[in-house]
Design a protein around this motif. Structure first.
Motif, PDB file in Angstrom:
ATOM      1  N   LEU A 158       0.841  -1.196   0.000  1.00 48.50           N
ATOM      2  CA  LEU A 158       0.000   0.000   0.000  1.00 48.50           C
ATOM      3  C   LEU A 158       0.878   1.248   0.000  1.00 48.50           C
ATOM      4  O   LEU A 158       0.531   2.267  -0.609  1.00 48.50           O
ATOM      5  CB  LEU A 158      -0.905  -0.028   1.244  1.00 48.50           C
ATOM      6  CG  LEU A 158      -1.855   1.140   1.419  1.00 48.50           C
ATOM      7  CD1 LEU A 158      -2.716   1.360   0.182  1.00 48.50           C
ATOM      8  CD2 LEU A 158      -2.740   0.924   2.648  1.00 48.50           C
ATOM      9  N   HIS A 159       2.027   1.179   0.667  1.00 52.82           N
ATOM     10  CA  HIS A 159       2.935   2.331   0.663  1.00 52.82           C
ATOM     11  C   HIS A 159       3.392   2.672  -0.747  1.00 52.82           C
ATOM     12  O   HIS A 159       3.732   3.818  -1.024  1.00 52.82           O
ATOM     13  CB  HIS A 159       4.114   2.110   1.608  1.00 52.82           C
ATOM     14  CG  HIS A 159       4.917   0.872   1.323  1.00 52.82           C
ATOM     15  ND1 HIS A 159       4.374  -0.386   1.246  1.00 52.82           N
ATOM     16  CD2 HIS A 159       6.238   0.703   1.095  1.00 52.82           C
ATOM     17  CE1 HIS A 159       5.318  -1.270   0.983  1.00 52.82           C
ATOM     18  NE2 HIS A 159       6.458  -0.637   0.891  1.00 52.82           N
ATOM     19  N   PHE A 165       1.539   2.991  -3.217  1.00 57.48           N
ATOM     20  CA  PHE A 165       0.572   3.962  -3.759  1.00 57.48           C
ATOM     21  C   PHE A 165       1.107   5.382  -3.621  1.00 57.48           C
ATOM     22  O   PHE A 165       0.936   6.217  -4.506  1.00 57.48           O
ATOM     23  CB  PHE A 165      -0.776   3.813  -3.023  1.00 57.48           C
ATOM     24  CG  PHE A 165      -1.730   4.955  -3.210  1.00 57.48           C
ATOM     25  CD1 PHE A 165      -2.035   5.454  -4.473  1.00 57.48           C
ATOM     26  CD2 PHE A 165      -2.350   5.535  -2.097  1.00 57.48           C
ATOM     27  CE1 PHE A 165      -2.931   6.516  -4.629  1.00 57.48           C
ATOM     28  CE2 PHE A 165      -3.235   6.592  -2.258  1.00 57.48           C
ATOM     29  CZ  PHE A 165      -3.524   7.086  -3.519  1.00 57.48           C
ATOM     30  N   ILE A 166       1.783   5.644  -2.525  1.00 57.66           N
ATOM     31  CA  ILE A 166       2.310   6.986  -2.266  1.00 57.66           C
ATOM     32  C   ILE A 166       3.747   7.117  -2.776  1.00 57.66           C
ATOM     33  O   ILE A 166       4.107   8.095  -3.420  1.00 57.66           O
ATOM     34  CB  ILE A 166       2.257   7.299  -0.756  1.00 57.66           C
ATOM     35  CG1 ILE A 166       0.819   7.221  -0.233  1.00 57.66           C
ATOM     36  CG2 ILE A 166       2.874   8.655  -0.459  1.00 57.66           C
ATOM     37  CD1 ILE A 166      -0.096   8.297  -0.750  1.00 57.66           C
ATOM     38  N   LEU A 167       4.558   6.114  -2.498  1.00 54.77           N
ATOM     39  CA  LEU A 167       5.986   6.217  -2.844  1.00 54.77           C
ATOM     40  C   LEU A 167       6.258   5.978  -4.332  1.00 54.77           C
ATOM     41  O   LEU A 167       7.274   6.409  -4.852  1.00 54.77           O
ATOM     42  CB  LEU A 167       6.816   5.216  -2.028  1.00 54.77           C
ATOM     43  CG  LEU A 167       7.051   5.514  -0.545  1.00 54.77           C
ATOM     44  CD1 LEU A 167       7.881   4.405   0.085  1.00 54.77           C
ATOM     45  CD2 LEU A 167       7.735   6.868  -0.358  1.00 54.77           C
ATOM     46  N   ARG A 176      -6.527   6.758  -5.628  1.00 52.43           N
ATOM     47  CA  ARG A 176      -6.503   8.217  -5.637  1.00 52.43           C
ATOM     48  C   ARG A 176      -7.935   8.751  -5.560  1.00 52.43           C
ATOM     49  O   ARG A 176      -8.229   9.667  -4.799  1.00 52.43           O
ATOM     50  CB  ARG A 176      -5.786   8.740  -6.896  1.00 52.43           C
ATOM     51  CG  ARG A 176      -5.306  10.173  -6.739  1.00 52.43           C
ATOM     52  CD  ARG A 176      -4.289  10.567  -7.804  1.00 52.43           C
ATOM     53  NE  ARG A 176      -3.174   9.636  -7.864  1.00 52.43           N
ATOM     54  CZ  ARG A 176      -2.965   8.759  -8.852  1.00 52.43           C
ATOM     55  NH1 ARG A 176      -3.780   8.734  -9.910  1.00 52.43           N
ATOM     56  NH2 ARG A 176      -1.944   7.940  -8.813  1.00 52.43           N
ATOM     57  N   THR A 215      -9.272   8.198  -2.009  1.00 52.91           N
ATOM     58  CA  THR A 215      -8.635   9.067  -1.008  1.00 52.91           C
ATOM     59  C   THR A 215      -9.012  10.531  -1.234  1.00 52.91           C
ATOM     60  O   THR A 215      -8.986  11.329  -0.305  1.00 52.91           O
ATOM     61  CB  THR A 215      -7.094   8.939  -1.004  1.00 52.91           C
ATOM     62  OG1 THR A 215      -6.592   9.188  -2.316  1.00 52.91           O
ATOM     63  CG2 THR A 215      -6.653   7.562  -0.551  1.00 52.91           C
ATOM     64  N   ASN A 216      -9.376  10.885  -2.460  1.00 49.36           N
ATOM     65  CA  ASN A 216      -9.876  12.235  -2.691  1.00 49.36           C
ATOM     66  C   ASN A 216     -11.246  12.442  -2.048  1.00 49.36           C
ATOM     67  O   ASN A 216     -11.566  13.533  -1.595  1.00 49.36           O
ATOM     68  CB  ASN A 216      -9.970  12.528  -4.198  1.00 49.36           C
ATOM     69  CG  ASN A 216      -8.607  12.871  -4.783  1.00 49.36           C
ATOM     70  OD1 ASN A 216      -7.703  13.312  -4.071  1.00 49.36           O
ATOM     71  ND2 ASN A 216      -8.452  12.653  -6.084  1.00 49.36           N
ATOM     72  N   PRO A 248     -11.735  11.225   3.298  1.00 52.53           N
ATOM     73  CA  PRO A 248     -10.554  11.525   4.118  1.00 52.53           C
ATOM     74  C   PRO A 248     -10.385  10.579   5.298  1.00 52.53           C
ATOM     75  O   PRO A 248      -9.253  10.220   5.653  1.00 52.53           O
ATOM     76  CB  PRO A 248     -10.802  12.958   4.600  1.00 52.53           C
ATOM     77  CG  PRO A 248     -12.165  13.319   4.178  1.00 52.53           C
ATOM     78  CD  PRO A 248     -12.607  12.383   3.130  1.00 52.53           C
ATOM     79  N   THR A 261      -8.993   7.443   4.079  1.00 54.91           N
ATOM     80  CA  THR A 261      -7.574   7.682   3.800  1.00 54.91           C
ATOM     81  C   THR A 261      -6.747   7.467   5.057  1.00 54.91           C
ATOM     82  O   THR A 261      -5.699   6.819   5.026  1.00 54.91           O
ATOM     83  CB  THR A 261      -7.360   9.126   3.295  1.00 54.91           C
ATOM     84  OG1 THR A 261      -8.182   9.351   2.168  1.00 54.91           O
ATOM     85  CG2 THR A 261      -5.895   9.350   2.927  1.00 54.91           C
ATOM     86  N   ARG A 262      -7.243   8.000   6.165  1.00 56.05           N
ATOM     87  CA  ARG A 262      -6.490   7.838   7.418  1.00 56.05           C
ATOM     88  C   ARG A 262      -6.447   6.377   7.847  1.00 56.05           C
ATOM     89  O   ARG A 262      -5.459   5.921   8.420  1.00 56.05           O
ATOM     90  CB  ARG A 262      -7.092   8.726   8.507  1.00 56.05           C
ATOM     91  CG  ARG A 262      -6.854  10.223   8.246  1.00 56.05           C
ATOM     92  CD  ARG A 262      -7.091  11.071   9.484  1.00 56.05           C
ATOM     93  NE  ARG A 262      -8.474  11.081   9.924  1.00 56.05           N
ATOM     94  CZ  ARG A 262      -9.384  11.983   9.551  1.00 56.05           C
ATOM     95  NH1 ARG A 262      -9.056  12.961   8.727  1.00 56.05           N
ATOM     96  NH2 ARG A 262     -10.610  11.918  10.006  1.00 56.05           N
ATOM     97  N   LEU A 321      -6.338   3.835   5.809  1.00 52.28           N
ATOM     98  CA  LEU A 321      -5.299   3.215   4.981  1.00 52.28           C
ATOM     99  C   LEU A 321      -3.904   3.645   5.445  1.00 52.28           C
ATOM    100  O   LEU A 321      -2.973   2.834   5.540  1.00 52.28           O
ATOM    101  CB  LEU A 321      -5.521   3.584   3.509  1.00 52.28           C
ATOM    102  CG  LEU A 321      -6.813   3.033   2.881  1.00 52.28           C
ATOM    103  CD1 LEU A 321      -6.969   3.530   1.452  1.00 52.28           C
ATOM    104  CD2 LEU A 321      -6.839   1.504   2.918  1.00 52.28           C
ATOM    105  N   TRP A 322      -3.783   4.924   5.730  1.00 56.29           N
ATOM    106  CA  TRP A 322      -2.532   5.472   6.253  1.00 56.29           C
ATOM    107  C   TRP A 322      -2.114   4.683   7.500  1.00 56.29           C
ATOM    108  O   TRP A 322      -0.950   4.295   7.652  1.00 56.29           O
ATOM    109  CB  TRP A 322      -2.745   6.956   6.565  1.00 56.29           C
ATOM    110  CG  TRP A 322      -1.533   7.768   6.920  1.00 56.29           C
ATOM    111  CD1 TRP A 322      -0.274   7.310   7.176  1.00 56.29           C
ATOM    112  CD2 TRP A 322      -1.485   9.188   7.063  1.00 56.29           C
ATOM    113  NE1 TRP A 322       0.560   8.371   7.485  1.00 56.29           N
ATOM    114  CE2 TRP A 322      -0.160   9.528   7.416  1.00 56.29           C
ATOM    115  CE3 TRP A 322      -2.421  10.217   6.929  1.00 56.29           C
ATOM    116  CZ2 TRP A 322       0.240  10.855   7.645  1.00 56.29           C
ATOM    117  CZ3 TRP A 322      -2.022  11.526   7.163  1.00 56.29           C
ATOM    118  CH2 TRP A 322      -0.701  11.842   7.505  1.00 56.29           C
ATOM    119  N   PHE A 323      -3.099   4.456   8.372  1.00 56.64           N
ATOM    120  CA  PHE A 323      -2.837   3.684   9.594  1.00 56.64           C
ATOM    121  C   PHE A 323      -2.184   2.343   9.272  1.00 56.64           C
ATOM    122  O   PHE A 323      -1.210   1.946   9.920  1.00 56.64           O
ATOM    123  CB  PHE A 323      -4.164   3.454  10.338  1.00 56.64           C
ATOM    124  CG  PHE A 323      -4.004   2.899  11.723  1.00 56.64           C
ATOM    125  CD1 PHE A 323      -4.050   3.735  12.823  1.00 56.64           C
ATOM    126  CD2 PHE A 323      -3.827   1.534  11.939  1.00 56.64           C
ATOM    127  CE1 PHE A 323      -3.909   3.234  14.108  1.00 56.64           C
ATOM    128  CE2 PHE A 323      -3.674   1.027  13.224  1.00 56.64           C
ATOM    129  CZ  PHE A 323      -3.716   1.875  14.310  1.00 56.64           C
TER     130      PHE A 323
END
Lengths: 242, 242
Positions: free
Chosen positions: A85-86, A88-90, A114, A117-118, A121, A124-125, A127-129
């Motif tokens: 999943l990281h 997706f950002i990296l 994307r 997550t748009n 929110p 999104t958090r 997933l971030w977790f």
DNA sequence: TGGATTGTCTAACCTAGGTTACCCTGGCGG
DNA sequence: CCGCCAGGGTAACCTAGGTTAGACAATCCA
């Protein structure tokens, strides 16, 4: 036929109480199902990523290779894990992902991630977790690799796997299946295969745990945990307001 | 008078091109300025967090303590780092944060972070990115601690600090200030202070780098990098579309 | 049926790095 | 000006774990 991502939903629900909208947002992703065979490389470190991989079944290893060719496995993922999943950002990992057993995965296109997550929110958090739990596991293993004795290191690994597999119903207090070669356990715990074997013997003779034929038989979970100085807090298991 | 967070803006801009709105969202946070003295504990692992800490100046260490009392430092943060941004999501760290020098920080209330992550999904991803770079650094250090020789470990640390401090203008190719005790360097690199000292001597005698009186003098950056097998890719420096 | 292959296990030996113990230096307080 | 103390530096010794080498067991063909 649609890909079954109930495992993911259940795992996220256990921690965060997803709303109906958030759940259907996850289901709206155009998941693509794929299978891999044991030892197949799933993602090379240099690849640019357009999908992230949810592991439906099997085990995967994420590893870094040193210049001298030796390998350090930086995380093992089990069914239900959102492996990269990281990515997706990296967009580009600096490690390799490979199948440690036959694996079924569901790929989430980054365009879909994307999109959601748009729009969501809080999701999104959530997933971030997930990615931060990985980071927490990394930190614990810095402690394990930097400071703990070899026997405690494998004991810790067996404890961690027990805790993580239990969440998805793949382990109980007596043990679980784990199809790893001793070479792989050695690369996880940062030691030589010979010494790993010595330590396995010690744990076996001590009546703590037996590793044989792809199965971890735990004889004394409490003792094993004490041997590893295992404290599962770093796994952040359990409900979490977000 | 408002807290000066230009360093953060500059650092984020270097990677991601923030929009005017995103930048002012960051400035709209009710930053609270605080100072700490050397050795002061800034966040205990068990604290529940309501703020995240942007480091304006100084050095902080994040460390985990093993049951036997030994300490592994899991990351060192430098000016411009959003030290415990992951605490915004995790709420509770499983490690301790302490000042390795006098430090100035700016605290971001989590309520503000929640507000801006609700309104600015792309900015959310930019912040998420920051926490994933930390995770990438953790992974690299799992390789370092698990597989590299002691001398390469310090060499790697000196290289990494050089690269990270250069971004914020606190290092050049010749060296930088780094106010750490040898005990701290030992806890970063997972070795005993005695052996750390031996390795420092080797690096000094080899003409690669001298560490003295809180200053790293780099004599041969290229050689040092080779000794460490240092590849800065894991720092994800440079522009990144998000 | 029997070689080839792949993984596990063990023994013997060796070394990187830990441990203990001590000295030296510089800064600081009285 | 002197004694104290914290941190840096070294030497001597010891051990956890690496390395090399090879036996053994199971599986998979030919």
């Amino acid at each position: 036929m649609t890909v079954n991502i109930d495992l993911l939903i259940r795992k996220l629900q256990a921690r965060h109480d997803l709303s109906r909208e958030e759940e259907s947002a996850l289901r709206s992703i155009h998941w693509i199902e794929r299978s891999f065979e044991r030892n197949q490389v799933m993602v090379r470190g240099s690849d640019e990523l357009h999908h992230s991989m949810l592991l439906l079944s099997g085990f995967v290893l994420r590893s870094k290779i040193a210049a001298d060719g030796s390998r350090q496995i930086v995380e093992t993922n089990v069914a239900g894990d959102f492996v990269d999943l990281h990515g997706f950002i990296l967009k580009r990992l600096e490690h390799e992902i490979s199948a440690a057993s036959p694996c079924d995965v569901a790929l989430a296109p980054h365009d879909d991630l994307r999109r959601i997550t748009n729009a969501f929110p809080r999701l999104t958090r959530v997933l971030w977790f997930q990615t931060l739990v990985d980071a927490s596991i990394h930190r614990e293993w810095m402690l394990v690799l930097g400071k703990k004795r070899s026997r405690s290191r494998i004991a810790q690994f067996f404890c961690e796997m027990q805790a993580r597999l239990k969440i998805v119903g793949l382990a109980d207090a007596n043990g679980y299946d784990l199809p790893f070669f001793q070479q792989e356990l050695a690369d996880i715990t940062g030691m030589s295969p010979v010494h790993l074997n010595r330590c396995l013997k010690e744990l076996r003779d001590g009546g703590l745990v037996t590793y044989r034929a792809g199965r971890v038989e735990i004889h004394e979970l409490a003792k094993l945990g004490r041997d590893a100085q295992f404290d599962p807090a770093y796994l952040h298991i359990g409900h979490h307001e977000i």
